[in-house]
Design a protein around this motif. Structure first.
Motif, PDB file in Angstrom:
ATOM      1  N   ASN A 141       0.856  -1.187   0.000  1.00  0.00           N
ATOM      2  CA  ASN A 141       0.000   0.000   0.000  1.00  0.00           C
ATOM      3  C   ASN A 141       0.895   1.241   0.000  1.00  0.00           C
ATOM      4  O   ASN A 141       2.112   1.145   0.225  1.00  0.00           O
ATOM      5  CB  ASN A 141      -0.963  -0.022   1.188  1.00  0.00           C
ATOM      6  CG  ASN A 141      -0.275   0.071   2.540  1.00  0.00           C
ATOM      7  OD1 ASN A 141       0.668   0.831   2.721  1.00  0.00           O
ATOM      8  ND2 ASN A 141      -0.753  -0.706   3.509  1.00  0.00           N
ATOM      9  N   PRO A 142       0.348   2.433  -0.259  1.00  0.00           N
ATOM     10  CA  PRO A 142       1.187   3.629  -0.411  1.00  0.00           C
ATOM     11  C   PRO A 142       2.110   3.926   0.766  1.00  0.00           C
ATOM     12  O   PRO A 142       3.280   4.271   0.568  1.00  0.00           O
ATOM     13  CB  PRO A 142       0.162   4.744  -0.615  1.00  0.00           C
ATOM     14  CG  PRO A 142      -1.004   4.059  -1.275  1.00  0.00           C
ATOM     15  CD  PRO A 142      -1.068   2.708  -0.626  1.00  0.00           C
ATOM     16  N   ALA A 143       1.618   3.783   1.983  1.00  0.00           N
ATOM     17  CA  ALA A 143       2.459   4.073   3.141  1.00  0.00           C
ATOM     18  C   ALA A 143       3.611   3.068   3.251  1.00  0.00           C
ATOM     19  O   ALA A 143       4.762   3.446   3.510  1.00  0.00           O
ATOM     20  CB  ALA A 143       1.621   4.060   4.415  1.00  0.00           C
ATOM     21  N   GLU A 144       3.304   1.787   3.053  1.00  0.00           N
ATOM     22  CA  GLU A 144       4.339   0.766   3.119  1.00  0.00           C
ATOM     23  C   GLU A 144       5.330   0.929   1.970  1.00  0.00           C
ATOM     24  O   GLU A 144       6.532   0.684   2.134  1.00  0.00           O
ATOM     25  CB  GLU A 144       3.698  -0.618   3.083  1.00  0.00           C
ATOM     26  CG  GLU A 144       2.902  -0.950   4.339  1.00  0.00           C
ATOM     27  CD  GLU A 144       2.087  -2.224   4.182  1.00  0.00           C
ATOM     28  OE1 GLU A 144       1.749  -2.578   3.025  1.00  0.00           O
ATOM     29  OE2 GLU A 144       1.777  -2.847   5.202  1.00  0.00           O
ATOM     30  N   HIS A 145       4.828   1.333   0.810  1.00  0.00           N
ATOM     31  CA  HIS A 145       5.707   1.562  -0.331  1.00  0.00           C
ATOM     32  C   HIS A 145       6.718   2.672  -0.033  1.00  0.00           C
ATOM     33  O   HIS A 145       7.898   2.561  -0.382  1.00  0.00           O
ATOM     34  CB  HIS A 145       4.881   1.918  -1.571  1.00  0.00           C
ATOM     35  CG  HIS A 145       5.722   2.225  -2.771  1.00  0.00           C
ATOM     36  ND1 HIS A 145       6.259   1.245  -3.568  1.00  0.00           N
ATOM     37  CD2 HIS A 145       6.131   3.415  -3.299  1.00  0.00           C
ATOM     38  CE1 HIS A 145       6.975   1.811  -4.537  1.00  0.00           C
ATOM     39  NE2 HIS A 145       6.900   3.130  -4.402  1.00  0.00           N
ATOM     40  N   GLN A 146       6.279   3.722   0.619  1.00  0.00           N
ATOM     41  CA  GLN A 146       7.189   4.806   0.967  1.00  0.00           C
ATOM     42  C   GLN A 146       8.250   4.339   1.963  1.00  0.00           C
ATOM     43  O   GLN A 146       9.411   4.758   1.875  1.00  0.00           O
ATOM     44  CB  GLN A 146       6.408   5.997   1.522  1.00  0.00           C
ATOM     45  CG  GLN A 146       5.634   6.766   0.461  1.00  0.00           C
ATOM     46  CD  GLN A 146       6.514   7.225  -0.678  1.00  0.00           C
ATOM     47  OE1 GLN A 146       7.543   7.877  -0.469  1.00  0.00           O
ATOM     48  NE2 GLN A 146       6.125   6.904  -1.910  1.00  0.00           N
ATOM     49  N   ARG A 147       7.875   3.481   2.881  1.00  0.00           N
ATOM     50  CA  ARG A 147       8.873   2.930   3.808  1.00  0.00           C
ATOM     51  C   ARG A 147       9.889   2.082   3.046  1.00  0.00           C
ATOM     52  O   ARG A 147      11.091   2.112   3.353  1.00  0.00           O
ATOM     53  CB  ARG A 147       8.177   2.113   4.900  1.00  0.00           C
ATOM     54  CG  ARG A 147       7.490   2.971   5.956  1.00  0.00           C
ATOM     55  CD  ARG A 147       7.069   2.164   7.161  1.00  0.00           C
ATOM     56  NE  ARG A 147       5.911   1.323   6.890  1.00  0.00           N
ATOM     57  CZ  ARG A 147       4.652   1.712   7.039  1.00  0.00           C
ATOM     58  NH1 ARG A 147       4.390   2.947   7.457  1.00  0.00           N
ATOM     59  NH2 ARG A 147       3.647   0.894   6.790  1.00  0.00           N
ATOM     60  N   GLN A 148       9.394   1.322   2.082  1.00  0.00           N
ATOM     61  CA  GLN A 148      10.296   0.523   1.253  1.00  0.00           C
ATOM     62  C   GLN A 148      11.263   1.438   0.486  1.00  0.00           C
ATOM     63  O   GLN A 148      12.456   1.146   0.384  1.00  0.00           O
ATOM     64  CB  GLN A 148       9.498  -0.332   0.262  1.00  0.00           C
ATOM     65  CG  GLN A 148      10.345  -1.075  -0.744  1.00  0.00           C
ATOM     66  CD  GLN A 148       9.527  -1.965  -1.679  1.00  0.00           C
ATOM     67  OE1 GLN A 148       9.640  -3.181  -1.636  1.00  0.00           O
ATOM     68  NE2 GLN A 148       8.702  -1.365  -2.535  1.00  0.00           N
ATOM     69  N   LEU A 149      10.756   2.528  -0.065  1.00  0.00           N
ATOM     70  CA  LEU A 149      11.591   3.447  -0.834  1.00  0.00           C
ATOM     71  C   LEU A 149      12.691   4.052   0.034  1.00  0.00           C
ATOM     72  O   LEU A 149      13.857   4.149  -0.391  1.00  0.00           O
ATOM     73  CB  LEU A 149      10.724   4.543  -1.448  1.00  0.00           C
ATOM     74  CG  LEU A 149      11.448   5.582  -2.297  1.00  0.00           C
ATOM     75  CD1 LEU A 149      12.121   4.940  -3.499  1.00  0.00           C
ATOM     76  CD2 LEU A 149      10.464   6.667  -2.753  1.00  0.00           C
ATOM     77  N   LEU A 150      12.353   4.460   1.243  1.00  0.00           N
ATOM     78  CA  LEU A 150      13.364   5.020   2.154  1.00  0.00           C
ATOM     79  C   LEU A 150      14.411   3.970   2.499  1.00  0.00           C
ATOM     80  O   LEU A 150      15.611   4.257   2.529  1.00  0.00           O
ATOM     81  CB  LEU A 150      12.685   5.545   3.422  1.00  0.00           C
ATOM     82  CG  LEU A 150      11.804   6.787   3.246  1.00  0.00           C
ATOM     83  CD1 LEU A 150      11.075   7.095   4.555  1.00  0.00           C
ATOM     84  CD2 LEU A 150      12.633   7.983   2.801  1.00  0.00           C
ATOM     85  N   TRP A 151      13.936   2.747   2.761  1.00  0.00           N
ATOM     86  CA  TRP A 151      14.871   1.652   3.043  1.00  0.00           C
ATOM     87  C   TRP A 151      15.787   1.418   1.849  1.00  0.00           C
ATOM     88  O   TRP A 151      17.005   1.232   2.002  1.00  0.00           O
ATOM     89  CB  TRP A 151      14.079   0.383   3.363  1.00  0.00           C
ATOM     90  CG  TRP A 151      14.948  -0.842   3.437  1.00  0.00           C
ATOM     91  CD1 TRP A 151      15.587  -1.336   4.538  1.00  0.00           C
ATOM     92  CD2 TRP A 151      15.288  -1.716   2.349  1.00  0.00           C
ATOM     93  NE1 TRP A 151      16.302  -2.467   4.205  1.00  0.00           N
ATOM     94  CE2 TRP A 151      16.130  -2.720   2.873  1.00  0.00           C
ATOM     95  CE3 TRP A 151      14.944  -1.751   0.991  1.00  0.00           C
ATOM     96  CZ2 TRP A 151      16.657  -3.734   2.084  1.00  0.00           C
ATOM     97  CZ3 TRP A 151      15.465  -2.763   0.192  1.00  0.00           C
ATOM     98  CH2 TRP A 151      16.308  -3.753   0.738  1.00  0.00           C
ATOM     99  N   LEU A 152      15.219   1.437   0.637  1.00  0.00           N
ATOM    100  CA  LEU A 152      16.003   1.191  -0.573  1.00  0.00           C
ATOM    101  C   LEU A 152      17.105   2.236  -0.734  1.00  0.00           C
ATOM    102  O   LEU A 152      18.254   1.889  -1.044  1.00  0.00           O
ATOM    103  CB  LEU A 152      15.082   1.213  -1.789  1.00  0.00           C
ATOM    104  CG  LEU A 152      15.772   1.160  -3.155  1.00  0.00           C
ATOM    105  CD1 LEU A 152      16.523  -0.147  -3.331  1.00  0.00           C
ATOM    106  CD2 LEU A 152      14.757   1.358  -4.280  1.00  0.00           C
ATOM    107  N   LYS A 153      16.782   3.490  -0.536  1.00  0.00           N
ATOM    108  CA  LYS A 153      17.794   4.545  -0.686  1.00  0.00           C
ATOM    109  C   LYS A 153      18.936   4.353   0.304  1.00  0.00           C
ATOM    110  O   LYS A 153      20.117   4.521  -0.052  1.00  0.00           O
ATOM    111  CB  LYS A 153      17.143   5.910  -0.520  1.00  0.00           C
ATOM    112  CG  LYS A 153      16.194   6.276  -1.665  1.00  0.00           C
ATOM    113  CD  LYS A 153      15.515   7.614  -1.417  1.00  0.00           C
ATOM    114  CE  LYS A 153      14.600   7.979  -2.594  1.00  0.00           C
ATOM    115  NZ  LYS A 153      13.902   9.277  -2.367  1.00  0.00           N
ATOM    116  N   ASP A 154      18.613   3.985   1.535  1.00  0.00           N
ATOM    117  CA  ASP A 154      19.656   3.713   2.528  1.00  0.00           C
ATOM    118  C   ASP A 154      20.490   2.500   2.128  1.00  0.00           C
ATOM    119  O   ASP A 154      21.718   2.479   2.273  1.00  0.00           O
ATOM    120  CB  ASP A 154      19.037   3.482   3.903  1.00  0.00           C
ATOM    121  CG  ASP A 154      18.487   4.751   4.525  1.00  0.00           C
ATOM    122  OD1 ASP A 154      18.851   5.853   4.062  1.00  0.00           O
ATOM    123  OD2 ASP A 154      17.673   4.643   5.469  1.00  0.00           O
TER     124      ASP A 154
END
Length: 297
Positions: A141-154
């Protein structure tokens, strides 16, 4: 710092990044469908045979939709386990939409356990053979996707590998039958900015290789991300509906797996096709695609 989440990575973390030789990888999604046949006669059994004939130490990347129709424990037990299950301990999976057909992908997480990363999240990374691998979830879902994106950048910032491969189920770009989606475009921006070499996906039940490109689908031979769609793991095949401008090779009349040889400074690819059980009614184009390329930096 990057968190290494899988016990089997402990030795890899202590080992030098340089590989002793090329790492062989087999990859496909859309795999086990036993609704109309027994596991032994299924398309998944045929593609599993291709992998079994190859390097017994090869890494296996499963690109989602492991079972049909709903990713239940029974489907994993009765259809996936007798076919691709023989490679379970060397498989690093990514979830697909059919995993969520029975709820929260419980059948998938129960089957793969720690190999699937933190339960319910569906994304993780690891290093092997001198390459960095990132398994992502295209069905959050959108909120979980944003958490994934932040994790990916790190994760990308922490990686010291020269060459990187990311994989998830629903492709960002494709000529196949599913409607185009920009859900993973921000992910592609992050991958392109970090100089990632490869993205593998499934979802469309076909094989396709696309040219290296940026997140706006513009060709970028120098720094672009090359995508393979490999939805040929055993489920029924489907037609192409619109040909993407960057499409370079397409096969949708034979199931099969993508074989990669990942080297210290580059990679080779080859599509391995299942031989037809009977001669086709009409002549078919040869089901093959192969090539090689260097890593970006």
């Amino acid at each position: 710092m990057k968190t290494r989440i899988l016990p089997w990575l402990a030795l890899a973390a202590a080992a030098p990044m340089a590989a002793a030789g090329p790492l062989t990888v087999y990859a496909a999604g859309d795999i086990a469908d036993c609704r109309y046949t027994r596991a032994a006669n299924s398309g998944a059994a045929e593609t599993a045979a291709l992998i079994a004939q190859g390097d017994p130490k090869a890494l296996v990347l499963s690109l989602g939709d492991h079972t049909y129709p709903n990713g239940t424990a029974a489907e994993f037990r009765d259809c996936y386990t007798p076919t691709w299950g023989r490679f379970k301990e060397r498989t690093r999976p990514a979830p697909g939409n059919h995993e969520y057909g029975s709820g929260n992908a419980n059948g998938y997480y129960d089957y793969f356990g720690e190999l699937a990363g933190p339960r319910g999240r569906g994304y993780y990374s690891f290093d092997k053979g001198g390459w960095h691998f990132i398994s992502l979830n295209s069905h959050l879902n959108p909120a979980e996707h944003q958490r994934q994106l932040l994790w990916l950048k790190d994760d990308l910032a922490a990686s010291q590998a020269r060459c990187t491969l990311a994989y998830w189920h629903a492709p960002m770009y494709s000529s196949g039958g599913h409607a185009p989606s920009k859900k993973m475009q921000d992910v592609w921006h992050a991958l392109h900015g970090a100089g990632v070499e490869l993205v593998l996906s499934g979802h469309d039940h076909d094989y396709e290789r696309l040219a290296p490109m940026d997140a706006e689908a513009r060709p970028d031979a120098a720094r672009g991300v090359r995508q393979f769609v490999v939805g040929t793991g055993g489920a029924y095949l489907t037609p192409y509906l619109w040909i993407h401008d960057q499409s370079e090779a397409r096969i949708n009349w034979r199931t099969g797996v993508l074989k990669l040889k990942l080297k210290e400074n580059g990679y080779e690819w080859e599509f391995l096709a299942v031989e037809p059980r009977t001669a086709p009614e009409h002549p078919q184009q040869e089901a093959s695609d192969s090539g090689a390329a260097d890593c970006h930096r």
